[in-house]
Design a protein around this motif. Structure first.
Motif, short mmCIF file in Angstrom:
data_model
loop_
_atom_site.label_atom_id
_atom_site.label_comp_id
_atom_site.label_asym_id
_atom_site.label_seq_id
_atom_site.Cartn_x
_atom_site.Cartn_y
_atom_site.Cartn_z
N VAL A 35 79.73 35.69 23.13
CA VAL A 35 78.89 35.99 24.28
C VAL A 35 77.44 36.11 23.83
O VAL A 35 77.16 36.43 22.69
N GLY A 36 76.55 35.85 24.75
CA GLY A 36 75.13 36.08 24.56
C GLY A 36 74.70 37.15 25.54
O GLY A 36 74.88 37.00 26.75
N VAL A 37 74.17 38.25 25.05
CA VAL A 37 73.77 39.36 25.91
C VAL A 37 72.38 39.08 26.47
O VAL A 37 71.42 38.90 25.73
N GLU A 38 72.28 39.04 27.81
CA GLU A 38 71.02 38.71 28.48
C GLU A 38 70.41 39.88 29.22
O GLU A 38 69.22 39.89 29.49
N GLU A 39 71.24 40.87 29.58
CA GLU A 39 70.74 42.04 30.29
C GLU A 39 71.59 43.25 29.90
O GLU A 39 72.82 43.18 29.93
N VAL A 40 70.93 44.32 29.53
CA VAL A 40 71.62 45.53 29.08
C VAL A 40 71.71 46.51 30.23
O VAL A 40 70.71 46.79 30.89
N GLY A 41 72.90 47.05 30.46
CA GLY A 41 73.09 48.05 31.50
C GLY A 41 73.22 49.46 30.94
O GLY A 41 72.72 50.41 31.51
N ASP A 42 73.88 49.61 29.80
CA ASP A 42 74.10 50.91 29.17
C ASP A 42 73.75 50.79 27.69
O ASP A 42 74.55 50.29 26.90
N VAL A 43 72.56 51.25 27.32
CA VAL A 43 72.08 51.08 25.95
C VAL A 43 72.93 51.81 24.92
O VAL A 43 72.96 51.43 23.76
N ASP A 44 73.63 52.86 25.34
CA ASP A 44 74.40 53.68 24.40
C ASP A 44 75.87 53.32 24.31
O ASP A 44 76.62 53.94 23.55
N ALA A 45 76.31 52.32 25.07
CA ALA A 45 77.73 51.92 25.02
C ALA A 45 78.03 51.20 23.71
O ALA A 45 77.21 50.40 23.23
N CYS A 46 79.18 51.49 23.13
CA CYS A 46 79.61 50.81 21.89
C CYS A 46 80.13 49.42 22.25
O CYS A 46 80.85 49.26 23.23
N ILE A 47 79.78 48.44 21.42
CA ILE A 47 80.31 47.10 21.66
C ILE A 47 81.72 47.01 21.05
O ILE A 47 82.03 47.72 20.10
N PRO A 48 82.57 46.14 21.60
CA PRO A 48 83.95 46.08 21.14
C PRO A 48 84.13 45.59 19.71
O PRO A 48 85.08 45.97 19.04
N VAL A 49 83.24 44.70 19.23
CA VAL A 49 83.35 44.16 17.88
C VAL A 49 82.01 44.40 17.17
O VAL A 49 81.14 43.53 17.14
N PRO A 50 81.80 45.61 16.63
CA PRO A 50 80.52 45.92 16.00
C PRO A 50 80.28 45.13 14.71
O PRO A 50 81.24 44.70 14.05
N THR A 51 79.01 44.95 14.38
CA THR A 51 78.59 44.33 13.12
C THR A 51 77.69 45.31 12.38
O THR A 51 77.37 46.38 12.90
N LYS A 52 77.24 44.93 11.19
CA LYS A 52 76.30 45.78 10.46
C LYS A 52 75.02 45.97 11.24
O LYS A 52 74.41 47.03 11.22
N GLU A 53 74.60 44.92 11.96
CA GLU A 53 73.32 44.95 12.67
C GLU A 53 73.43 45.53 14.08
O GLU A 53 72.46 46.09 14.60
N VAL A 54 74.57 45.35 14.73
CA VAL A 54 74.70 45.72 16.14
C VAL A 54 75.97 46.53 16.37
O VAL A 54 77.07 46.04 16.15
N GLN A 55 75.80 47.78 16.80
CA GLN A 55 76.93 48.63 17.15
C GLN A 55 76.88 49.05 18.62
O GLN A 55 77.91 49.36 19.21
#
Length: 67
Positions: A35-55
């Motif tokens: 997926v490509g994230v184009e608009e953020v709705g909840d800045v504090d929500a954890c993503i389902p597959v975190p990386t070193k750079e993006v959690q």
């Protein structure tokens, strides 16, 4: 994009790349989509597959992720 909660919660809007099988040369799991994230709705929500750079969703704007 939704996070797995009961009920599922919308945390971001973006684009799904259905034919992609890798992200940055890393193979996607059988139950994952690119997926490509184009608009953020909840800045504090954890993503389902975190990386070193993006959690968190707030760190994912304009990036490609496994979801």
């Amino acid at each position: 994009m939704y996070v797995d909660e009961i009920p599922p919660r919308l945390v971001a809007l973006g684009r799904v790349y259905e034919r992609s099988t890798t992200i940055h040369s890393v193979p996607l799991g059988n139950d994952q989509m690119k997926v490509g994230v184009e608009e953020v709705g909840d800045v504090d929500a954890c993503i389902p597959v975190p990386t070193k750079e993006v959690q968190l969703v707030g760190q994912a704007l304009n990036t490609f992720l496994a979801w």
